[in-house]
Each structure stands twice: as structure tokens, then as C-alpha cells.
Design a protein around this motif. Structure first.
Motif, short mmCIF file in Angstrom:
data_model
loop_
_atom_site.label_atom_id
_atom_site.label_comp_id
_atom_site.label_asym_id
_atom_site.label_seq_id
_atom_site.Cartn_x
_atom_site.Cartn_y
_atom_site.Cartn_z
N PRO A 342 40.19 -18.23 -2.73
CA PRO A 342 39.77 -16.84 -2.92
C PRO A 342 40.90 -15.99 -3.50
N SER A 343 40.55 -15.09 -4.38
CA SER A 343 41.54 -14.14 -4.88
C SER A 343 41.73 -13.00 -3.90
N LEU A 344 40.70 -12.70 -3.13
CA LEU A 344 40.76 -11.66 -2.11
C LEU A 344 39.85 -12.07 -0.96
N SER A 345 40.29 -11.82 0.26
CA SER A 345 39.46 -12.01 1.45
C SER A 345 39.64 -10.79 2.34
N SER A 346 38.58 -10.36 2.98
CA SER A 346 38.68 -9.13 3.77
C SER A 346 37.62 -9.10 4.85
N GLY A 347 37.83 -8.23 5.81
CA GLY A 347 36.86 -7.97 6.86
C GLY A 347 36.62 -6.49 6.99
N HIS A 348 35.45 -6.10 7.43
CA HIS A 348 35.15 -4.68 7.59
C HIS A 348 34.07 -4.51 8.64
N LEU A 349 34.02 -3.33 9.19
CA LEU A 349 32.98 -2.97 10.15
C LEU A 349 31.97 -2.05 9.49
N THR A 350 30.69 -2.30 9.74
CA THR A 350 29.66 -1.35 9.35
C THR A 350 29.10 -0.72 10.62
N ARG A 351 28.80 0.57 10.54
CA ARG A 351 28.39 1.30 11.73
C ARG A 351 27.17 2.16 11.42
N CYS A 352 26.14 2.04 12.24
CA CYS A 352 24.93 2.85 12.10
C CYS A 352 24.91 3.94 13.17
N GLY A 368 27.18 9.59 4.09
CA GLY A 368 27.56 8.19 3.90
C GLY A 368 28.01 7.53 5.19
N ASP A 369 29.03 6.70 5.10
CA ASP A 369 29.53 5.98 6.28
C ASP A 369 30.07 6.93 7.33
N ALA A 370 30.62 8.07 6.93
CA ALA A 370 31.15 9.02 7.90
C ALA A 370 30.05 9.53 8.82
N ALA A 371 28.81 9.52 8.33
CA ALA A 371 27.66 9.93 9.14
C ALA A 371 26.97 8.73 9.78
N GLY A 372 27.44 7.51 9.51
CA GLY A 372 26.78 6.31 10.02
C GLY A 372 25.46 6.04 9.35
N LEU A 373 25.36 6.37 8.05
CA LEU A 373 24.11 6.23 7.32
C LEU A 373 24.12 4.94 6.50
N LEU A 374 23.34 3.97 6.92
CA LEU A 374 23.10 2.76 6.15
C LEU A 374 21.89 2.07 6.72
N GLU A 375 21.33 1.12 5.98
CA GLU A 375 20.11 0.44 6.41
C GLU A 375 20.47 -0.57 7.49
N TRP A 377 19.07 -3.18 8.98
CA TRP A 377 18.77 -4.61 8.89
C TRP A 377 19.66 -5.29 7.85
N THR A 378 19.64 -4.80 6.61
CA THR A 378 20.43 -5.42 5.56
C THR A 378 21.86 -4.90 5.51
N ARG A 379 22.11 -3.77 6.17
CA ARG A 379 23.40 -3.05 6.14
C ARG A 379 23.74 -2.56 4.74
N GLU A 380 22.73 -2.34 3.91
CA GLU A 380 22.95 -1.78 2.58
C GLU A 380 23.36 -0.33 2.72
N GLY A 381 24.47 0.05 2.07
CA GLY A 381 24.98 1.39 2.28
C GLY A 381 25.20 2.21 1.03
N ILE A 382 25.24 1.58 -0.16
CA ILE A 382 25.56 2.34 -1.35
C ILE A 382 24.49 3.37 -1.65
N SER A 383 23.22 2.99 -1.56
CA SER A 383 22.16 3.97 -1.86
C SER A 383 22.17 5.10 -0.84
N TYR A 384 22.48 4.80 0.42
CA TYR A 384 22.55 5.84 1.44
C TYR A 384 23.73 6.77 1.17
N ALA A 385 24.83 6.20 0.70
CA ALA A 385 26.00 7.02 0.38
C ALA A 385 25.71 7.97 -0.78
N LEU A 386 25.12 7.44 -1.85
CA LEU A 386 24.84 8.26 -3.02
C LEU A 386 23.84 9.37 -2.70
N ARG A 387 22.78 9.02 -1.98
CA ARG A 387 21.74 10.02 -1.70
C ARG A 387 22.19 11.06 -0.70
#
Length: 495
Positions: A342-352, A368-375, A377-387
Motif C-alpha cells: 500500500p502507498s497509504l494505510s489509515s484508520g478513522h472513526l465515523t460517528r452518527c 457534516g461530520d461535526a454534526a454527526g450527519l452521515l448515512e 448503514w453505508t456510512r456514506e458521508g460526502i452527500s450529507y456533508a455537501l447538503r
């Protein structure tokens, strides 16, 4: 609220198998309760680099990269700000009064850049603050579904690395089934490139970007706040920024999330690797993604192709980091990718967020993430962040214009209602789907791969022609099926 240190420790515990406890904060309620039927009640007048096996070095404080934890501010003193600008500061109006900004946005990820774009587009003086220099790497799968495309600022062209029209589903590496669509399902991007373009769009709209500085705290009362219409943003180096409204987009472990008192009810650990592959391997994956329903409750893995690199990751509920690490290792080996470095490996937390978690406090709103806004089940967050970012920017302008605390509170409640009426409804359906998926992953796999209407609904969601909430509301079969799964869960005593 999980602190920065706790978030870093969580990813570290993924490496050695320790299981941290949950971390939540209580805080003031910035949004009204839902009505008995689940519809939000309107406001009064509303109309990281680390190996996957050593994820402790990852940037786990920033779940999907929507913003950095300790993003930056600008000087508040009129004389200082008028005379000089830092090396990382660009844009803005040279002749404007520098004493108090209309809107300060903390965090230049998708949520923050969208908020800055929306506020600046209304002719307001906007300062966009970012801890890192752009572009910078962010842990994120980088899937851009239709809802994300629709929420992009005008003129932003996606830096797509691939377009996906084929999905292979597996169940713990077995029972593979591939489905295809004649139309593109979604696109794939690198977050560094996407975030840079969004920040550029905010600057074109008139926002000023300042990078390379860190926010220490946000204050709305005390000797550093000249009046009740002002918020003070303190930087780690002692500088101070004054604003009429602040938008927090600095991640769920950031300063603004803590200031507002965001409450969390779901925290997941994701591990991801960017794996360069030779052309023959890249060709095999072009236009196709893989989704594997994993061995841990609610877990799944993915392979996203991005030219000559594959993004490979897994996600599961926080609490057993060692098991999540093993899942990633076994998943990668099963795919025949273990031999590539791998050129990069990472870990992160998602929070609803919890259902009634606050979205504002005084003149500070979070998105966005500061509000704990993401889907959930899938943990998809980009659309929640943009909207949510765009909504936050629009309502921050109204808060900035408020002449007293009562009016500011009213506008903040209207923002909360707008989020809960749209994104909140989608999240509620996602929570139900996650609970059912945790109990019956084999059923989900069989339905998605063997029941054509279910595949068509999946395609429509990714293409952006519908949402999970609309499907459950508009399709009787989907509504009855999810209700039945809810009842089975209640009878079994799950969640």
C-alpha cells in the motif's frame, strides 16, 4: 464526545486488539423534538498515515475527512488583519472592514467549503479556516453518488478517477454475484483533489481561505466577546477572530462539535489502504466495485478502483479493533492483493448523531461530520456533508443578520428543522436498515443479488434519482418489508 486523544487511541486499539468504550457528550438541544409520527416539528416561524495493522497513527479524529479537527481562524484586531495576511490566506475583499467577519467557517472539507460557498454567494464576508495545507490526504472511499453531484457548487467539475456501472456483491468472500447497469451508478474520486476543488469554488464565490492554523476554542460569552452578536474564535497561537456567525465543519471530534454538545449514538471504525497495482490488475477492476458483507455485525468491505490504484477498506462497529484489522487482512488476501505494498494505510472513526442531538448553540451551527450527519448503514458521508454544508451556510447568513439572541435562536432552529426534515428522515431509515442488516446480512445479500426490483432501487439511490427515505415512504413492499424486519428485531430483543 470523543476527544482528539481518544479518537487517536481508538484507531491505535485496532492494532493491538483493545476494545475502547463508547464516548458521548450531552449538550444543549439545538433542534426541536420530532412529532409523534416522526416528522420534525418546525421552529416557531419556520416555514493519516498508518499501516492497517498499526492504525494508531491514523487521523481517526476526522471520520470521513469532511473537515479537520482543529481547523484555523484569522486575526480579529482590525489593525492587524487590515495590514497583513498570513502565507496561507487567499481571496476576500481587500477594502472590507476586517474587524468582524459575517461568517467564519471552521474546516475546509466538503461541508465547510459548501457552507463558505453558500454564504459568500450571498455577498457576505466569509472566512474559511483549515488546519492543513491543501490539498491533503483524507481517509475516504471517495464514492460520489448522485445526491453528491447535485449538491456541488456551480462550476465544480468532479476529478473522477473512474465511473462505476458494475457491482460485485459477496458474502464473506462467497456467493459472489455481479450486477450491471446501463447507466453510471456513481463516480470515484480522491478526496484530496475533491476538497481542493471545493475550496477553490468557495474562494471564487468570494470567501477568504486561510490554511495552516489551528482553532483552540470557540466562545460566545466572556471578556473576549464584545457583544451578544459576536462569536470569538481563538487560535492556538493566541490570535482571535470575531464573527457574527460560525459554521463548524471540523469533524465529529472537533472544537465546534464539542462546543455545541453534539450527542452520538453510533461510532464505527474504518480501516483503509490505497494499493497501487499493475495495469493488468487495474484493467480487471475498471468500472467495477466490490462490496463484501463482512463477518462482524453490520460490517462490510469494499474495493474502489481509481486508475492505477485500488482503495480497499472495511468498516465495523467500534469496540473490537483487532477483529476489524483481521477482516481487512483476510479480505485483502482473499482478493489476491496482499502481495502489493500500500502507498497509504489509515484508520478513522465515523460517528452518527443521536436523533435529537443539537445542531446549534447560540450563533454557532454545525454540519457534516461535526454534526454527526452521515448515512448509518453505508456510512456514506460526502452527500450529507455537501447538503448540510450548503444549508448551514445559508442559515448562517440569517444568523449573522439577527440583531438579538431571540432572532438568532429562531434562525438556528429553522436550520435544525431543515436538516431534520430532509437528512434526518434519511438517517432514520438508515438506522432501521443497519439494525436489520446486523441481524440478517444473508437476507440483504439474497435480495440485492436475486430480486431485480431491489437492485433497481439500489441503482436509483446511487444515481441520485431517489433516496432510502423516499423508497420506504413511496413503495408499499419496501415499507412492509422493513416494518416486518423491525418487528422481528423487537421480538428478538435486538437493538
Amino acid at each position: 464526545m470523543t476527544s482528539e486523544n481518544e479518537a487517536g487511541n481508538e484507531a491505535g486499539e485496532a492494532a493491538d486488539g483493545r476494545s475502547p468504550g463508547d464516548a458521548r457528550d450531552a449538550g444543549p438541544d439545538g433542534a426541536r423534538d420530532a412529532t409523534p409520527d416522526g416528522t420534525p416539528e418546525p421552529a416557531p416561524d419556520a416555514r493519516q498515515d498508518s499501516a492497517a495493522g498499526a492504525a494508531g497513527d491514523a487521523e481517526a479524529d476526522d471520520p470521513d475527512g469532511a473537515a479537520d479537527t482543529g481547523d484555523a481562524g484569522a486575526a480579529a484586531d482590525a489593525g492587524d488583519e487590515a495590514g497583513t495576511a498570513s502565507a496561507g490566506e487567499t481571496g476576500g475583499e481587500a477594502g472590507a472592514d476586517p474587524g468582524v467577519w459575517d461568517v467564519v467557517v471552521i474546516g475546509a472539507g466538503p461541508a465547510g467549503a459548501s457552507a463558505a460557498y453558500a454564504a459568500a454567494g450571498q455577498g457576505r464576508r466569509v472566512l474559511l479556516l483549515e488546519r492543513s495545507e491543501l490539498p491533503r490526504y483524507k481517509t475516504c472511499g471517495g464514492g460520489i453518488i448522485g445526491l453528491s453531484r447535485e449538491a456541488l457548487p456551480d462550476g465544480v467539475e468532479l476529478p473522477l478517477r473512474d465511473r462505476v456501472n458494475t457491482v460485485t456483491f459477496t458474502m464473506r468472500g462467497r456467493l459472489g454475484r455481479t450486477r450491471r447497469s446501463r447507466r453510471t451508478l456513481f463516480g470515484l474520486v480522491n478526496r484530496a483533489e475533491l476538497d481542493a476543488r471545493l475550496a477553490e469554488a468557495a474562494q471564487r464565490a468570494g470567501a477568504r481561505l486561510r490554511t495552516g492554523v489551528t482553532v483552540a476554542r470557540v466562545e460566545q460569552h466572556g471578556p473576549d466577546v464584545p457583544d451578544r452578536r459576536t462569536v470569538a474564535v481563538h487560535l492556538a497561537d493566541g490570535e482571535k477572530v470575531l464573527a457574527r456567525a460560525v459554521v463548524g465543519a471540523d469533524g465529529s471530534a472537533g472544537r465546534t462539535s464539542s462546543h455545541v454538545g453534539v450527542e452520538l449514538e453510533q461510532v464505527d471504525l474504518g480501516l483503509e489502504a490505497e494499493i497501487p497495482v499493475p495495469p493488468e490488475v487495474a484493467d480487471d477492476w475498471r468500472g467495477r466495485v466490490l462490496i463484501d458483507w463482512g463477518p462482524l455485525p453490520g460490517s462490510y468491505g469494499w474495493v474502489f478502483p481509481k486508475g492505477d490504484t485500488l482503495t480497499v477498506g472495511v468498516i465495523s462497529a467500534r469496540g473490537d479493533g483487532a477483529a476489524t484489522k483481521r477482516y481487512l487482512e483476510e479480505f485483502t488476501a482473499r482478493l489476491g492483493l496482499a502481495g502489493f505494498e500500500p502507498s497509504l494505510s489509515s484508520g478513522h472513526l465515523t460517528r452518527c448523531r443521536a436523533h435529537n442531538s443539537p445542531l446549534s448553540r447560540g450563533r454557532v451551527v454545525v454540519c457534516g461530520d461535526a454534526a454527526g450527519l452521515l448515512e448509518p448503514w453505508t456510512r456514506e458521508g460526502i452527500s450529507y456533508a455537501l447538503r448540510s454544508g450548503r444549508l448551514a451556510g445559508e442559515w448562517a447568513v440569517r444568523i449573522a443578520e439577527a440583531q438579538d439572541a431571540v432572532d438568532a435562536r429562531r434562525q438556528a432552529l429553522n436550520y435544525a428543522f431543515a436538516v431534520k426534515a430532509g437528512l434526518g428522515v434519511e438517517m432514520a431509515v438508515g438506522r432501521r436498515l443497519l439494525a436489520a442488516f446486523e441481524r440478517h446480512p444473508a437476507v440483504f445479500h439474497a435480495v440485492l443479488t436475486g430480486f431485480r426490483p431491489a437492485w433497481h432501487m439500489f441503482a436509483k439511490v446511487t444515481q441520485g434519482t431517489t433516496t432510502l427515505g423516499e423508497i420506504v415512504r413511496m413503495h408499499p413492499v419496501a415499507h412492509r418489508t422493513l416494518t416486518l424486519l423491525d418487528r422481528k428485531g423487537a421480538l428478538s430483543g435486538s437493538r
